[in-house]
Structure formats: C-alpha cells, structure tokens
Design a protein around this motif. Structure first.
Motif, PDB file in Angstrom:
ATOM      1  N   GLU A 141       0.887  -1.299  -0.031  1.00 42.73           N
ATOM      2  CA  GLU A 141       0.026   0.208   0.000  1.00 42.73           C
ATOM      3  C   GLU A 141       0.969   1.153  -0.008  1.00 42.73           C
ATOM      4  OE1 GLU A 141      -3.815   0.597   2.426  1.00 42.73           O
ATOM      5  OE2 GLU A 141      -2.379   1.361   3.800  1.00 42.73           O
ATOM      6  N   MET A 142       0.517   2.042  -0.859  1.00 45.99           N
ATOM      7  CA  MET A 142       1.398   3.431  -0.773  1.00 45.99           C
ATOM      8  C   MET A 142       0.346   4.763  -0.944  1.00 45.99           C
ATOM      9  SD  MET A 142       2.828   2.942  -4.700  1.00 45.99           S
ATOM     10  CE  MET A 142       2.717   1.370  -4.516  1.00 45.99           C
ATOM     11  N   THR A 143       0.814   5.608  -0.358  1.00 47.34           N
ATOM     12  CA  THR A 143      -0.083   7.121  -0.651  1.00 47.34           C
ATOM     13  C   THR A 143       0.139   7.331  -1.837  1.00 47.34           C
ATOM     14  OG1 THR A 143       1.922   8.530  -0.054  1.00 47.34           O
ATOM     15  CG2 THR A 143       0.274   7.587   1.856  1.00 47.34           C
ATOM     16  N   TRP A 144      -0.925   8.263  -2.425  1.00 44.14           N
ATOM     17  CA  TRP A 144      -0.920   8.862  -3.575  1.00 44.14           C
ATOM     18  C   TRP A 144       0.417   9.742  -3.768  1.00 44.14           C
ATOM     19  CZ3 TRP A 144      -2.340   8.878  -8.409  1.00 44.14           C
ATOM     20  CH2 TRP A 144      -2.114   9.997  -9.412  1.00 44.14           C
ATOM     21  N   ARG A 145       0.829  10.431  -2.737  1.00 45.20           N
ATOM     22  CA  ARG A 145       2.251  11.332  -2.788  1.00 45.20           C
ATOM     23  C   ARG A 145       3.409  10.218  -3.025  1.00 45.20           C
ATOM     24  NH1 ARG A 145       2.980  15.438  -4.703  1.00 45.20           N
ATOM     25  NH2 ARG A 145       1.477  16.542  -3.730  1.00 45.20           N
ATOM     26  N   VAL A 146       3.368   9.169  -2.499  1.00 43.82           N
ATOM     27  CA  VAL A 146       4.448   8.265  -2.654  1.00 43.82           C
ATOM     28  C   VAL A 146       4.524   7.642  -4.022  1.00 43.82           C
ATOM     29  CG1 VAL A 146       5.449   5.870  -1.704  1.00 43.82           C
ATOM     30  CG2 VAL A 146       4.838   7.795  -0.341  1.00 43.82           C
ATOM     31  N   PHE A 147       3.152   7.265  -4.194  1.00 40.21           N
ATOM     32  CA  PHE A 147       2.856   6.672  -5.774  1.00 40.21           C
ATOM     33  C   PHE A 147       3.564   7.903  -6.886  1.00 40.21           C
ATOM     34  CE2 PHE A 147       0.372   6.559  -9.388  1.00 40.21           C
ATOM     35  CZ  PHE A 147       0.764   5.368 -10.140  1.00 40.21           C
ATOM     36  N   GLY A 148       2.895   8.925  -6.549  1.00 42.73           N
ATOM     37  CA  GLY A 148       3.433   9.957  -7.823  1.00 42.73           C
ATOM     38  C   GLY A 148       4.688  10.570  -7.643  1.00 42.73           C
ATOM     39  N   GLY A 149       5.002  10.713  -6.479  1.00 41.83           N
ATOM     40  CA  GLY A 149       6.300  11.657  -6.091  1.00 41.83           C
ATOM     41  C   GLY A 149       6.161  12.848  -7.062  1.00 41.83           C
ATOM     42  N   ASP A 150       7.361  13.206  -7.451  1.00 44.32           N
ATOM     43  CA  ASP A 150       7.201  14.518  -8.205  1.00 44.32           C
ATOM     44  C   ASP A 150       6.417  14.725  -9.456  1.00 44.32           C
ATOM     45  OD1 ASP A 150       9.156  15.498  -6.345  1.00 44.32           O
ATOM     46  OD2 ASP A 150      11.048  15.137  -7.569  1.00 44.32           O
ATOM     47  N   LEU A 151       5.921  13.355  -9.891  1.00 46.67           N
ATOM     48  CA  LEU A 151       5.189  13.376 -11.069  1.00 46.67           C
ATOM     49  C   LEU A 151       3.716  13.398 -10.599  1.00 46.67           C
ATOM     50  CD1 LEU A 151       7.427  10.680 -13.067  1.00 46.67           C
ATOM     51  CD2 LEU A 151       7.373  13.224 -13.164  1.00 46.67           C
ATOM     52  N   ALA A 152       3.249  13.181  -9.537  1.00 41.53           N
ATOM     53  CA  ALA A 152       1.869  13.143  -9.139  1.00 41.53           C
ATOM     54  C   ALA A 152       1.126  13.914  -9.834  1.00 41.53           C
ATOM     55  CB  ALA A 152       1.772  13.245  -7.702  1.00 41.53           C
ATOM     56  N   ASP A 153       1.149  15.294 -10.116  1.00 40.69           N
ATOM     57  CA  ASP A 153       0.243  16.158 -10.974  1.00 40.69           C
ATOM     58  C   ASP A 153       0.153  15.688 -12.240  1.00 40.69           C
ATOM     59  OD1 ASP A 153      -0.453  17.432  -8.711  1.00 40.69           O
ATOM     60  OD2 ASP A 153       0.728  19.254  -9.019  1.00 40.69           O
ATOM     61  N   PHE A 154       1.380  15.171 -12.965  1.00 35.89           N
ATOM     62  CA  PHE A 154       1.454  14.895 -14.328  1.00 35.89           C
ATOM     63  C   PHE A 154       0.829  13.710 -14.531  1.00 35.89           C
ATOM     64  CE2 PHE A 154       5.357  17.464 -13.818  1.00 35.89           C
ATOM     65  CZ  PHE A 154       4.860  18.613 -14.917  1.00 35.89           C
ATOM     66  N   LEU A 155       0.796  12.661 -13.469  1.00 34.58           N
ATOM     67  CA  LEU A 155       0.169  11.481 -13.638  1.00 34.58           C
ATOM     68  C   LEU A 155      -1.406  11.609 -13.523  1.00 34.58           C
ATOM     69  CD1 LEU A 155       2.635   9.315 -11.420  1.00 34.58           C
ATOM     70  CD2 LEU A 155       2.296   9.361 -14.212  1.00 34.58           C
ATOM     71  N   LEU A 156      -1.698  12.562 -12.730  1.00 34.63           N
ATOM     72  CA  LEU A 156      -3.059  12.824 -12.712  1.00 34.63           C
ATOM     73  C   LEU A 156      -3.650  13.386 -13.856  1.00 34.63           C
ATOM     74  CD1 LEU A 156      -5.674  12.727 -10.946  1.00 34.63           C
ATOM     75  CD2 LEU A 156      -5.110  14.834  -9.734  1.00 34.63           C
ATOM     76  N   ILE A 157      -2.995  14.487 -14.413  1.00 33.73           N
ATOM     77  CA  ILE A 157      -3.408  15.070 -15.785  1.00 33.73           C
ATOM     78  C   ILE A 157      -3.630  14.105 -16.841  1.00 33.73           C
ATOM     79  CG2 ILE A 157      -2.708  16.565 -17.614  1.00 33.73           C
ATOM     80  CD1 ILE A 157      -1.521  18.361 -15.238  1.00 33.73           C
ATOM     81  N   ALA A 158      -2.469  13.157 -16.929  1.00 33.29           N
ATOM     82  CA  ALA A 158      -2.524  11.849 -17.754  1.00 33.29           C
ATOM     83  C   ALA A 158      -3.810  11.154 -17.580  1.00 33.29           C
ATOM     84  CB  ALA A 158      -1.301  11.146 -17.770  1.00 33.29           C
ATOM     85  N   LEU A 159      -4.074  10.750 -16.540  1.00 30.82           N
ATOM     86  CA  LEU A 159      -5.276   9.909 -16.043  1.00 30.82           C
ATOM     87  C   LEU A 159      -6.524  10.666 -16.468  1.00 30.82           C
ATOM     88  CD1 LEU A 159      -6.387   7.110 -14.841  1.00 30.82           C
ATOM     89  CD2 LEU A 159      -6.231   8.368 -12.535  1.00 30.82           C
ATOM     90  N   LYS A 160      -6.574  11.957 -16.055  1.00 30.85           N
ATOM     91  CA  LYS A 160      -7.941  12.510 -16.475  1.00 30.85           C
ATOM     92  C   LYS A 160      -7.990  12.708 -18.044  1.00 30.85           C
ATOM     93  CE  LYS A 160      -8.416  15.584 -12.281  1.00 30.85           C
ATOM     94  NZ  LYS A 160      -8.540  16.685 -11.908  1.00 30.85           N
ATOM     95  N   GLN A 161      -6.845  12.980 -18.743  1.00 27.72           N
ATOM     96  CA  GLN A 161      -7.053  13.062 -20.110  1.00 27.72           C
ATOM     97  C   GLN A 161      -7.323  11.643 -20.753  1.00 27.72           C
ATOM     98  OE1 GLN A 161      -6.639  15.896 -22.049  1.00 27.72           O
ATOM     99  NE2 GLN A 161      -7.733  14.626 -23.704  1.00 27.72           N
ATOM    100  N   ARG A 162      -7.005  10.559 -20.294  1.00 25.63           N
ATOM    101  CA  ARG A 162      -7.228   9.324 -20.585  1.00 25.63           C
ATOM    102  C   ARG A 162      -8.846   9.020 -20.495  1.00 25.63           C
ATOM    103  NH1 ARG A 162      -5.395   4.295 -22.685  1.00 25.63           N
ATOM    104  NH2 ARG A 162      -7.210   3.396 -23.331  1.00 25.63           N
ATOM    105  N   CYS A 163      -9.273   9.391 -19.219  1.00 22.94           N
ATOM    106  CA  CYS A 163     -10.752   9.193 -19.023  1.00 22.94           C
ATOM    107  C   CYS A 163     -11.514  10.006 -19.864  1.00 22.94           C
ATOM    108  CB  CYS A 163     -10.994   9.516 -17.533  1.00 22.94           C
ATOM    109  SG  CYS A 163     -10.355   8.470 -16.646  1.00 22.94           S
ATOM    110  N   HIS A 164     -11.140  11.284 -20.213  1.00 24.96           N
ATOM    111  CA  HIS A 164     -11.854  12.135 -21.172  1.00 24.96           C
ATOM    112  C   HIS A 164     -11.900  11.425 -22.626  1.00 24.96           C
ATOM    113  CE1 HIS A 164     -13.387  15.864 -23.137  1.00 24.96           C
ATOM    114  NE2 HIS A 164     -12.452  15.684 -23.936  1.00 24.96           N
TER     115      HIS A 164
END
Length: 128
Positions: free
Chosen positions: A60-83
């Motif tokens: 188990e990991m927190t979102w912050r650990v999972f994404g690290g410095d890339l967390a916002d970019f990964l979230l944007i990529a995920l949102k774009q993919r959902c869109h």
C-alpha cells in the motif's frame, strides 16, 4: 491538485508480479515500477476491462509516494485518458480507472518476455 485517492493498495497478484519486476530490473521501489506500469497502460489504445481487483496484498502506498514529483502529471494524464475514453473525471471514476490501468500495466510488464533487465524497461519507454 486533488489526488483521486489517498491510498493505493495492490492485489496479491500485482504484488507477485512487481516482485518479479523488482528482481529483473533491480528497481527496488514499488512506486517507481507502478509509475512505469500506469504509463504503459495509459499508452495502450484500448480501455482496460472493468474487472474487480481485490486489494488483498500488504503493498500500500499513498498517492504522494506513488506519484512523487510526477503526481500532478500522472493525474493529468489519467484525467485526459478518461476524457478520451468518454468517461467522467470525478474522483470515483478516476480512482477506478487508476486501479484498472495500474494493474493492467503491471500485468503487461510482468508478462513481457523481452523484459529481462532495466535497460529493456527503458527501451519500452522509447518505443520502436
């Protein structure tokens, strides 16, 4: 940015697959391999199958650990993919798609018979 989930817990199958990937690549951190897996799945043109994924491992990991410095970019990529897939971008949908893409990506990486060392992982990122 608001993360889709606070914590990410993997299935036992994903844990076993990541253990194999850790041995092959010598990358010791789950989160780094999980980032690779998420990006690998997001790059696939098909939508991941909406199968139930148990959270039955002790990884188990927190979102912050999972994404690290890339967390916002990964979230944007995920949102774009959902869109792009015609899905909503609300928190529940993002969390579900994160789990589906993450587990699919882990499975793809672990099942790739050409992946035998970290350099092979890097070549995947470069494409053909």
């Amino acid at each position: 940015m608001e993360p889709p989930t606070d914590r990410i817990r993997l299935s036992q199958t994903a844990k076993d697959q990541l253990t194999k990937l850790k041995r092959l690549t010598k990358i010791d951190q789950w989160n780094i391999l999980c980032r690779w897996a998420l990006c690998y799945s997001l790059a696939e043109p098909t939508i991941p199958s909406p199968v139930p994924i148990p959270a039955d491992s002790n990884v188990e990991m927190t979102w912050r650990v999972f994404g690290g410095d890339l967390a916002d970019f990964l979230l944007i990529a995920l949102k774009q993919r959902c869109h792009n897939d015609g899905l909503a971008t609300d928190k529940d949908t993002l969390t579900t798609q994160l789990r589906l893409h993450l587990h699919r990506g882990i499975g793809y990486l672990a099942g790739d018979s050409n992946l035998k060392k970290v350099e092979d992982l890097l070549l995947l990122g470069l494409g053909d």
